[in-house]
Enzyme design. Structure first.
Site, short mmCIF file in Angstrom:
data_model
loop_
_atom_site.label_atom_id
_atom_site.label_comp_id
_atom_site.label_asym_id
_atom_site.label_seq_id
_atom_site.Cartn_x
_atom_site.Cartn_y
_atom_site.Cartn_z
CG ASP A 21 36.95 26.61 40.71
OD1 ASP A 21 37.32 26.38 39.54
OD2 ASP A 21 35.90 27.24 40.97
N GLY A 22 39.99 27.40 39.92
CA GLY A 22 40.65 28.67 39.57
C GLY A 22 41.85 28.55 38.65
CG ASN A 23 43.66 24.78 37.75
OD1 ASN A 23 44.01 25.16 38.86
ND2 ASN A 23 43.56 23.50 37.43
NE ARG A 34 39.74 27.05 30.66
CZ ARG A 34 39.16 27.44 31.79
NH1 ARG A 34 38.99 28.72 32.05
NH2 ARG A 34 38.74 26.56 32.67
CG HIS A 38 43.82 22.88 33.37
ND1 HIS A 38 42.97 23.13 34.42
CD2 HIS A 38 43.11 23.14 32.24
CE1 HIS A 38 41.79 23.52 33.95
NE2 HIS A 38 41.84 23.54 32.63
CB SER A 66 32.75 17.86 38.12
OG SER A 66 32.46 18.69 37.01
CG ASN A 69 34.82 19.74 35.26
OD1 ASN A 69 35.42 19.36 36.27
ND2 ASN A 69 34.29 20.97 35.20
NE ARG A 195 29.84 27.57 40.99
CZ ARG A 195 30.16 28.81 40.60
NH1 ARG A 195 29.55 29.84 41.11
NH2 ARG A 195 31.10 29.00 39.68
CB SER A 197 30.69 22.61 41.82
OG SER A 197 30.69 24.01 41.74
#
Ligand code: IPE
Ligand code: IPE
Ligand code: MG
Length: 252
Positions: A21-23, A34, A38, A66, A69, A195, A197
Site C-alpha cells: 500500500d501507498g503507491n 498516481r 504504481h 482487491s 479496487n 487495517r 482491507s
C-alpha cells in the site's frame, strides 16, 4: 542469533504475505501522477520477490488488486490491469528460470478472457518449480473467496456429494483459493495503514502483523529485513500459554 530473537524458531517465516500500500501517496508527495506510483510499486514488487528468495522465504503472497479496487476511477483500474499483464508477460520467463512457481488467488470468472488466459498460462508454465512460490492476490477479496467456497460446498451438499456434517475447517480451507498453501506466519502492511482491507481473513487467523510507515515503492531490502526482525521478536501462542514448536505452529 542476535539479541531479542527467540531460540527454537527460525527467524525467517516460511510464508510472508504483504499488503502493498501507498503507491498513490508516494507519487502525490512528489507531485507525480498516481500512475507513476504504481509503476514504481511494480519495481518494488520485483525487488521484494528477489529479496524474499535471497532471505529464504519460501512463499511470498502479494496483494496486488482487491475486489474493492474496482471502485477506483476507470483510468486507474485499466492502468493497474495493464501493469499486471505486462508484469506477467515480461517477467514470467525470468521467474520461471529462477525456479519460482506462480499462483494467482482471487475470483477468475469476471476477468477478461485474455487476462484469465494469461493467469492460467503463468500457473501452468511454472507448476513444477520448487525454489519459491509467488502468490499474486489479484481481484482478491477474502469475503468473496469464502463466499465462493461456501457456494461450492452448498452445491455439493445439495447434490448429495458431501454430508454437511462432514464440513470442517480442513474441508472449507480446501475450497479456498489458497488450497495447499500453508497459512502466512507474517503479514506486512506498508504505508502506515493498520487495517486488513479484506486480505486473507481466514488464513491470517494467527498470523503476526507488522505495520510499517514505509510507502510501498520505498519498501527495499532493509525494510523487508526490519519486518522480519520484528517478526523474530514476537511470541506466537495460538491460544495456548506458550509458543508451540514450529511443527505445531505450521499446522495452525
Ligand atoms: C497500493 O497503493 C496499490 C493498490 C491498492 C492497487 P494505493 O494505490 O492504494 O496507494 P495509496 O493508498 O492511495 O497511497
Ligand atoms: C489494499 O489497499 C489493497 C491492495 C494493496 C491491493 P487499499 O489501498 O485498496 O486499501 P484501503 O482502501 O486503504 O483499505
Ligand atoms: Mg491504498
Amino acid at each position: 542469533m542476535s539479541a531479542g530473537q527467540r531460540p527454537g524458531r527460525p527467524v525467517i517465516p516460511g510464508h510472508v504475505a504483504i499488503i502493498m500500500d501507498g503507491n498513490g501517496r508516494w507519487a502525490q508527495m512528489r507531485g507525480l501522477p498516481r500512475q507513476e506510483g504504481h509503476r514504481r510499486g511494480l519495481e518494488a514488487l520485483r525487488c521484494a520477490v528477489r529479496n524474499a528468495g535471497d532471505l529464504g522465504v519460501r512463499i511470498l503472497t502479494l496483494y496486488s488488486f482487491s475486489t474493492e479496487n474496482w471502485r477506483r476511477p476507470a483510468t486507474e483500474v485499466s492502468f493497474l490491469l495493464g501493469l499486471l499483464k505486462r508484469f506477467v508477460e515480461k517477467d514470467l520467463g525470468e521467474l520461471h528460470s529462477a525456479g519460482v512457481r506462480v499462483r494467482i488467488i482471487g475470483g477468475r470468472d469476471d476477468l477478461a478472457p485474455d487476462l484469465r488466459r494469461l493467469v492460467e498460462h503463468a500457473e501452468a508454465v511454472t507448476r513444477d518449480n520448487t525454489h519459491m512460490t509467488l502468490v499474486v492476490a489479484f481481484n482478491y477479496g477474502s469475503r468473496d473467496e469464502i463466499v465462493r467456497a461456501a457456494r461450492q460446498l452448498a452445491a455439493d451438499a445439495a447434490a448429495g456429494r458431501i454430508d454437511p456434517a462432514a464440513i470442517d475447517e480442513g474441508v472449507l480451507a480446501a475450497r479456498l483459493d489458497t488450497v495447499d498453501i500453508p497459512d502466512p506466519e507474517l503479514v506486512i502492511r506498508t504505508s502506515g495503514e493498520t487495517r486488513v482491507s479484506n486480505f486473507l481473513l481466514w488464513q491470517a487467523a494467527y498470523s503476526e502483523f507488522v505495520f510499517t510507515p514505509v510507502l510501498w515503492p520505498d519498501f527495499d531490502r532493509a525494510a523487508f529485513e526490519d519486518a522480519l526482525a520484528e517478526y523474530g521478536r514476537r511470541e506466537r501462542r495460538f491460544g495456548g500459554l506458550s509458543e508451540p514448536s514450529d511443527r505445531a505452529a505450521g499446522a495452525a
